[in-house]
Design a protein around this motif. Sequence first.
Motif, short mmCIF file in Angstrom:
data_model
loop_
_atom_site.label_atom_id
_atom_site.label_comp_id
_atom_site.label_asym_id
_atom_site.label_seq_id
_atom_site.Cartn_x
_atom_site.Cartn_y
_atom_site.Cartn_z
N ASP A 26 58.58 50.02 43.28
CA ASP A 26 58.59 51.20 44.17
C ASP A 26 57.30 52.01 44.15
OD1 ASP A 26 61.14 50.56 45.10
OD2 ASP A 26 62.12 51.74 43.53
N ARG A 27 56.25 51.49 43.52
CA ARG A 27 54.94 52.15 43.57
C ARG A 27 54.13 51.49 44.68
NH1 ARG A 27 51.12 53.47 38.41
NH2 ARG A 27 53.11 54.27 37.68
N TYR A 28 53.42 52.30 45.48
CA TYR A 28 52.56 51.72 46.52
C TYR A 28 51.58 50.75 45.88
CZ TYR A 28 54.21 55.07 49.97
OH TYR A 28 55.00 55.79 50.84
N LEU A 29 51.36 49.62 46.55
CA LEU A 29 50.47 48.60 45.99
C LEU A 29 49.09 49.17 45.66
CD1 LEU A 29 51.30 45.46 48.20
CD2 LEU A 29 52.26 46.11 45.99
N ILE A 30 48.58 50.04 46.51
CA ILE A 30 47.24 50.59 46.28
C ILE A 30 47.23 51.49 45.04
CG2 ILE A 30 47.39 52.68 47.70
CD1 ILE A 30 44.41 50.21 47.46
N ASP A 31 48.40 51.96 44.61
CA ASP A 31 48.49 52.85 43.45
C ASP A 31 48.80 52.10 42.15
OD1 ASP A 31 47.95 55.07 45.03
OD2 ASP A 31 50.07 55.41 45.49
N LEU A 32 48.88 50.78 42.22
CA LEU A 32 49.08 50.00 40.99
C LEU A 32 47.86 50.17 40.09
CD1 LEU A 32 50.49 46.69 42.52
CD2 LEU A 32 51.77 48.42 41.23
N PRO A 33 48.08 50.23 38.78
CA PRO A 33 46.92 50.35 37.88
C PRO A 33 45.98 49.15 38.03
CG PRO A 33 49.00 50.64 36.69
CD PRO A 33 49.34 50.19 38.06
N GLU A 34 44.71 49.43 37.91
CA GLU A 34 43.70 48.39 38.09
C GLU A 34 43.91 47.22 37.13
OE1 GLU A 34 38.87 47.87 37.92
OE2 GLU A 34 39.70 49.83 38.45
N TYR A 35 44.25 47.53 35.86
CA TYR A 35 44.43 46.44 34.89
C TYR A 35 45.55 45.49 35.32
CZ TYR A 35 48.67 48.46 32.85
OH TYR A 35 49.94 48.93 32.67
N TYR A 36 46.56 46.02 35.98
CA TYR A 36 47.70 45.21 36.42
C TYR A 36 47.28 44.26 37.54
CZ TYR A 36 52.54 44.26 37.90
OH TYR A 36 53.74 43.67 38.21
N VAL A 37 46.48 44.76 38.46
CA VAL A 37 46.00 43.94 39.58
C VAL A 37 45.02 42.89 39.05
CG1 VAL A 37 44.86 43.99 41.83
CG2 VAL A 37 46.36 45.87 41.17
N VAL A 38 44.19 43.25 38.08
CA VAL A 38 43.27 42.29 37.46
C VAL A 38 44.06 41.21 36.72
CG1 VAL A 38 41.48 42.03 35.67
CG2 VAL A 38 41.34 43.91 37.32
N TRP A 39 45.15 41.60 36.06
CA TRP A 39 46.01 40.64 35.38
C TRP A 39 46.57 39.64 36.38
CZ3 TRP A 39 51.40 40.06 35.97
CH2 TRP A 39 52.00 39.17 35.06
N TYR A 40 47.03 40.14 37.53
CA TYR A 40 47.55 39.24 38.57
C TYR A 40 46.45 38.30 39.06
CZ TYR A 40 52.39 40.02 39.91
OH TYR A 40 53.76 40.02 39.96
N HIS A 41 45.23 38.82 39.19
CA HIS A 41 44.11 37.99 39.63
C HIS A 41 43.89 36.83 38.65
CE1 HIS A 41 40.23 36.88 41.30
NE2 HIS A 41 39.70 36.99 40.11
N ALA A 42 43.98 37.12 37.36
CA ALA A 42 43.78 36.08 36.34
C ALA A 42 44.97 35.12 36.28
CB ALA A 42 43.57 36.73 34.98
N LYS A 43 46.17 35.63 36.45
CA LYS A 43 47.40 34.84 36.35
C LYS A 43 47.64 34.02 37.62
CE LYS A 43 52.40 35.79 36.06
NZ LYS A 43 53.00 35.53 37.34
N GLY A 44 47.23 34.59 38.74
CA GLY A 44 47.50 33.99 40.04
C GLY A 44 48.44 34.89 40.82
N PHE A 45 48.03 35.22 42.02
CA PHE A 45 48.86 36.09 42.86
C PHE A 45 50.09 35.32 43.35
CE2 PHE A 45 44.55 37.89 43.42
CZ PHE A 45 44.81 39.17 42.96
N PRO A 46 51.19 36.04 43.60
CA PRO A 46 52.37 35.36 44.13
C PRO A 46 52.07 34.74 45.49
CG PRO A 46 52.80 37.73 43.79
CD PRO A 46 51.38 37.47 43.44
N LYS A 47 52.87 33.79 45.88
CA LYS A 47 52.71 33.17 47.20
C LYS A 47 53.17 34.15 48.29
CE LYS A 47 51.55 29.10 45.58
NZ LYS A 47 50.16 29.01 45.30
N GLY A 48 52.71 33.92 49.48
CA GLY A 48 53.19 34.69 50.63
C GLY A 48 52.45 35.99 50.86
N LYS A 49 53.07 36.84 51.66
CA LYS A 49 52.45 38.08 52.11
C LYS A 49 52.17 39.04 50.95
CE LYS A 49 52.21 40.71 56.11
NZ LYS A 49 52.59 40.62 57.48
N LEU A 50 53.11 39.13 49.99
CA LEU A 50 52.88 40.02 48.84
C LEU A 50 51.62 39.59 48.09
CD1 LEU A 50 53.73 42.35 47.00
CD2 LEU A 50 55.13 40.70 45.73
N GLY A 51 51.44 38.30 47.89
CA GLY A 51 50.25 37.80 47.22
C GLY A 51 48.98 38.12 47.99
#
Length: 78
Positions: A26-51
């Motif tokens: 329920d947090r806006y994607l743009i408001d996600l902490p930077e470390y969390y988005v960087v973690w996703y970048h390293a792990k691999g973004f989910p498939k589809g539009k959310l990714g």
Amino acid sequence: MEALQPDKKFLIQLAHTKMPYGKYKDRYLIDLPEYYVVWYHAKGFPKGKLGQMLETVYTLKLNGLENIVRNIQRNFPK
């Protein structure tokens, strides 16, 4: 060489999309902490539009351009 034009509809949608699950649900994607988005970048973004949206958020944060999405949130209400 022609510059790429961002998909306006996609950016407006991204501005109003919230994380659908997890610790930051329920947090806006743009408001996600930077470390969390960087973690996703390293792990691999989910498939589809959310990714695609998370990858765009990563790129915006990497380049200090989060205000683009925040301006859209203010000027194009849902």
